[in-house]
Motif scaffolding. Structure first.
Motif, mmCIF file in Angstrom:
data_model
loop_
_atom_site.group_PDB
_atom_site.id
_atom_site.type_symbol
_atom_site.label_atom_id
_atom_site.label_comp_id
_atom_site.label_asym_id
_atom_site.label_seq_id
_atom_site.Cartn_x
_atom_site.Cartn_y
_atom_site.Cartn_z
ATOM 1 N N ILE A 182 37.934 64.033 -6.007
ATOM 2 C CA ILE A 182 37.973 63.673 -4.583
ATOM 3 C C ILE A 182 37.884 62.156 -4.403
ATOM 4 N N GLY A 183 38.717 61.648 -3.514
ATOM 5 C CA GLY A 183 38.692 60.212 -3.199
ATOM 6 C C GLY A 183 39.611 59.930 -2.033
ATOM 7 N N SER A 184 40.208 58.746 -2.046
ATOM 8 C CA SER A 184 41.192 58.395 -1.027
ATOM 9 C C SER A 184 42.212 57.449 -1.627
ATOM 10 N N PRO A 185 43.515 57.666 -1.342
ATOM 11 C CA PRO A 185 44.534 56.764 -1.857
ATOM 12 C C PRO A 185 44.529 55.430 -1.113
ATOM 13 N N THR A 186 45.173 54.439 -1.720
ATOM 14 C CA THR A 186 45.285 53.106 -1.111
ATOM 15 C C THR A 186 46.733 52.653 -1.173
ATOM 16 N N TYR A 187 47.338 52.442 -0.005
ATOM 17 C CA TYR A 187 48.665 51.839 0.049
ATOM 18 C C TYR A 187 48.491 50.354 -0.222
ATOM 19 N N ALA A 188 49.141 49.851 -1.269
ATOM 20 C CA ALA A 188 48.948 48.461 -1.688
ATOM 21 C C ALA A 188 49.271 47.467 -0.569
ATOM 22 N N ALA A 189 50.173 47.830 0.332
ATOM 23 C CA ALA A 189 50.491 46.942 1.464
ATOM 24 C C ALA A 189 49.283 46.779 2.383
ATOM 25 N N ASP A 190 48.515 47.856 2.570
ATOM 26 C CA ASP A 190 47.298 47.778 3.388
ATOM 27 C C ASP A 190 46.229 46.935 2.702
ATOM 28 N N LEU A 191 46.108 47.087 1.389
ATOM 29 C CA LEU A 191 45.144 46.282 0.636
ATOM 30 C C LEU A 191 45.542 44.805 0.680
ATOM 31 N N ALA A 192 46.839 44.529 0.540
ATOM 32 C CA ALA A 192 47.309 43.143 0.620
ATOM 33 C C ALA A 192 46.980 42.539 1.982
ATOM 34 N N GLN A 193 47.167 43.318 3.051
ATOM 35 C CA GLN A 193 46.845 42.826 4.388
ATOM 36 C C GLN A 193 45.344 42.569 4.517
ATOM 37 N N ALA A 194 44.533 43.457 3.944
ATOM 38 C CA ALA A 194 43.073 43.254 3.961
ATOM 39 C C ALA A 194 42.703 41.954 3.254
ATOM 40 N N ILE A 195 43.343 41.687 2.110
ATOM 41 C CA ILE A 195 43.072 40.467 1.346
ATOM 42 C C ILE A 195 43.419 39.223 2.169
ATOM 43 N N VAL A 196 44.595 39.250 2.821
ATOM 44 C CA VAL A 196 45.017 38.094 3.625
ATOM 45 C C VAL A 196 44.085 37.905 4.825
ATOM 46 N N SER A 259 33.002 50.670 5.514
ATOM 47 C CA SER A 259 32.426 50.102 6.744
ATOM 48 C C SER A 259 32.083 48.612 6.597
ATOM 49 N N LYS A 260 31.650 48.165 5.412
ATOM 50 C CA LYS A 260 31.235 46.769 5.231
ATOM 51 C C LYS A 260 32.414 45.802 5.401
ATOM 52 N N ILE A 261 33.547 46.121 4.783
ATOM 53 C CA ILE A 261 34.707 45.225 4.869
ATOM 54 C C ILE A 261 35.262 45.186 6.287
ATOM 55 N N ALA A 262 35.157 46.325 6.985
ATOM 56 C CA ALA A 262 35.652 46.402 8.367
ATOM 57 C C ALA A 262 34.789 45.569 9.313
ATOM 58 N N THR A 263 33.477 45.671 9.157
ATOM 59 C CA THR A 263 32.579 44.957 10.076
ATOM 60 C C THR A 263 32.473 43.469 9.734
ATOM 61 N N THR A 264 32.541 43.126 8.458
ATOM 62 C CA THR A 264 32.383 41.719 8.047
ATOM 63 C C THR A 264 33.608 40.881 8.396
ATOM 64 N N PHE A 265 34.785 41.422 8.129
ATOM 65 C CA PHE A 265 36.010 40.627 8.282
ATOM 66 C C PHE A 265 36.961 41.158 9.359
ATOM 67 N N GLY A 266 36.618 42.279 9.986
ATOM 68 C CA GLY A 266 37.530 42.868 10.959
ATOM 69 C C GLY A 266 38.767 43.478 10.315
ATOM 70 N N VAL A 267 38.648 43.893 9.050
ATOM 71 C CA VAL A 267 39.762 44.504 8.318
ATOM 72 C C VAL A 267 40.080 45.882 8.906
ATOM 73 N N GLN A 268 41.364 46.145 9.115
ATOM 74 C CA GLN A 268 41.808 47.462 9.585
ATOM 75 C C GLN A 268 41.891 48.422 8.397
ATOM 76 N N VAL A 269 41.464 49.670 8.608
ATOM 77 C CA VAL A 269 41.519 50.691 7.553
ATOM 78 C C VAL A 269 42.403 51.837 8.042
#
Length: 289
Positions: A182-196, A259-269
């Motif tokens: 059990i987990g969750s997949p990651t679309y690399a385009a979404d991760l790239a946007q999070a990084i930027v 939740s941490k990355i979303a609240t700290t940087f406003g990253v969309q998930v």
């Protein structure tokens, strides 16, 4: 203008960063693949970095062949651990910021609730052990680094699970897929946007962060979603991991708490199905061209 060096530029996340880069022309992007920056050659790392003089390094390079790592232990350790230590040392000595990518495989898989950044680690395969050693070396040599753990990465670039399943479902009438991991997949385009989003954020906030798409699924459920979106006519059967032995053990549960990355940087998930549909539409377009 800040100069950003992306290592592992031809990998999935590096390729998606290259797609995004023109939208962020306020940054000076340098994309380095193995021919430019060979992370297994430690002396060359410092030489190339001095020539480029980056202000931010995004380290997307890694040894990611999870099963082969069980026999290629030394190479996996060089790329996932020792090279990361060298990058971290250089960034500290040269006032350069470092963002490093890691993995859900640093966990033992025994949790039943989404894993926060503070959750205890305990990798159960060589790949996970080398990535954890890389995390530790990164934070030891550069306490100001940012590390992002991610999971089940796929994209329209290179070889990955989604593209493999699309191919197999067109070639075969029946597939068995593990249904107890059990987990969750990651679309690399979404991760790239999070990084930027992070590197353009007004404040650099060092530490460990988690990112994957929203959703809690098994590999079997992931394949059912791929089948539905792709309209493939193939019978899919869920099986236990015990019926599909692999050289490297996989964690049974590695769902990341974002939740941490979303609240700290406003990253969309984004939700995983929404991102999967976008990626599969691109894969279809690319296959026609």
């Amino acid at each position: 203008m800040k100069k950003i060096l992306v290592t592992g530029a031809t990998g999935q996340v590096g390729s998606e960063l290259k797609v995004l880069a023109p939208r962020y022309s306020q940054l000076d992007w340098v994309f380095a693949d193995r021919s430019v920056l060979d992370l297994s050659d430690f002396k060359a790392i410092s030489k190339v970095l001095y020539e480029i003089q980056p202000q931010i390094i995004i380290n997307c390079a890694a040894y990611t062949a999870v099963d082969k790592a069980e026999t290629e232990t030394e190479l996996a350790d060089i790329l996932n651990h020792q090279a990361v230590a060298v990058l971290a040392q250089w960034t500290t000595a040269n006032d350069c910021q470092l963002l490093h990518l890691s993995t859900d495989y640093v966990f033992d898989g025994n949790s039943s609730t989404p894993l926060t950044e503070a959750a205890a680690t305990g990798p159960i395969n060589t790949y996970g052990q080398t990535k954890l050693a890389g995390e530790q070396a990164c934070l030891r040599e550069n306490p100001n680094a940012i590390i992002i753990r991610t999971s089940w990465v796929y994209s329209a670039f290179g070889a990955n699970f989604v593209k493999t399943m699309c191919k197999l479902m067109q070639e075969q009438e029946h597939l068995n897929v593990v249904n107890d991991q059990i987990g969750s997949p990651t679309y690399a385009a979404d991760l790239a946007q999070a990084i930027v989003t992070i590197v353009t954020h007004p404040k650099w906030q060092a530490g460990m962060y988690h990112f994957s798409n929203a959703g809690e699924i098994s590999w079997y459920e992931f394949v059912l979603a791929i089948q539905e979106i792709g309209g493939f006519n193939c019978q899919i059967t869920g099986i236990p991991s015990a019926d599909y032995p692999t050289p490297a053990r996989r964690p049974k549960y590695s769902l990341l708490d974002k939740s941490k990355i979303a609240t700290t940087f406003g990253v969309q998930v984004p939700e995983y199905r929404e991102s999967l549909a976008k990626c599969m539409a691109l894969i279809r377009v690319n296959s026609r061209n």
